[in-house]
Write a protein that holds these residues in place. Sequence first.
Motif, short mmCIF file in Angstrom:
data_model
loop_
_atom_site.label_atom_id
_atom_site.label_comp_id
_atom_site.label_asym_id
_atom_site.label_seq_id
_atom_site.Cartn_x
_atom_site.Cartn_y
_atom_site.Cartn_z
N SER A 23 0.84 -1.20 0.00
CA SER A 23 0.00 0.00 0.00
C SER A 23 0.87 1.25 0.00
N PRO A 24 0.32 2.37 -0.43
CA PRO A 24 1.12 3.59 -0.39
C PRO A 24 1.36 4.01 1.06
N MET A 25 2.24 4.97 1.24
CA MET A 25 2.55 5.48 2.57
C MET A 25 1.28 5.97 3.25
N ALA A 26 1.12 5.59 4.50
CA ALA A 26 -0.03 6.05 5.27
C ALA A 26 0.08 7.55 5.49
N PRO A 27 -1.04 8.28 5.47
CA PRO A 27 -1.00 9.74 5.63
C PRO A 27 -0.35 10.17 6.94
N GLU A 28 -0.48 9.37 7.98
CA GLU A 28 0.08 9.77 9.27
C GLU A 28 1.56 9.44 9.41
N GLU A 29 2.14 8.81 8.40
CA GLU A 29 3.56 8.45 8.45
C GLU A 29 4.39 9.72 8.23
N HIS A 30 5.25 10.02 9.16
CA HIS A 30 6.10 11.21 9.07
C HIS A 30 7.29 10.96 8.16
N GLU B 109 10.49 11.11 8.63
CA GLU B 109 11.55 10.26 9.19
C GLU B 109 11.13 8.80 9.17
N GLU B 110 9.87 8.55 9.53
CA GLU B 110 9.35 7.18 9.51
C GLU B 110 9.33 6.65 8.08
N HIS B 111 8.94 7.52 7.15
CA HIS B 111 8.89 7.11 5.75
C HIS B 111 10.29 6.74 5.26
N GLU B 112 11.28 7.53 5.58
CA GLU B 112 12.64 7.24 5.13
C GLU B 112 13.14 5.93 5.72
N ALA B 113 12.85 5.69 6.98
CA ALA B 113 13.26 4.43 7.61
C ALA B 113 12.53 3.25 6.96
N ALA B 114 11.23 3.42 6.70
CA ALA B 114 10.45 2.36 6.05
C ALA B 114 10.94 2.12 4.62
N ARG B 115 11.28 3.20 3.94
CA ARG B 115 11.79 3.10 2.57
C ARG B 115 13.10 2.32 2.54
N ARG B 116 14.01 2.65 3.43
CA ARG B 116 15.30 1.96 3.48
C ARG B 116 15.11 0.48 3.82
#
Length: 194
Positions: free
Chosen positions: A73-80, A82-89
């Motif tokens: 799924s795409p990034m959740a709207p509440e994902e910040h 920093e969290e997105h970068e960590a999840a991406r990595r």
Amino acid sequence: MGRVSKAQAQEKRQEVVATASRMFRERGTAVSIADLMKAVGLSHGAFYKQFASKDDLVDKAIAHAFEDPATHSPMAPEEHAEEHEAARRTLIEQYLSIWHRDHAEDGCPVSGFATDLGRDPDQAARSQQVYIKGVRNRAARLATGDDDGVVQLCTMVGALVLARATRGNPISEELLQAARTALTENGSGRPTRS
């Protein structure tokens, strides 16, 4: 033997779809109905009580593979950020791992079904909307700043397909490592230029 309840029949149908999804990602959609049904423990004839055709099952197997919201799924709207970068990595590291290379049956449906859909235009036309949504959602999980993630996804899928094709040779791991480095060394998804 007694009759099977509707609930039991539905449970077996879901088992066939899930097994087909895994087998098709691992060995391609050329897997025979007989082999598939044997893997589930049902007769070849039982297939036609549950599905109109093998094409019908392939469509359902592709849809099933994209149903896991945590990974597709795409990034959740509440994902910040920093969290997105960590999840991406983490996504990049897991995607371009030896484990993922060696376990196509449990892996990403974008890479798992790409070859078969490319070979069979009729199947591609039937499954296209589900597949395209999965591709877009996976790319969105990789997006950074003004980068929509498409190039990163292309890099990952290409590296994984090449690594699977060269498994057993050192270049296989080199391909995975090169893509991981290119996608993570500066955090933007773009390699650092010397």
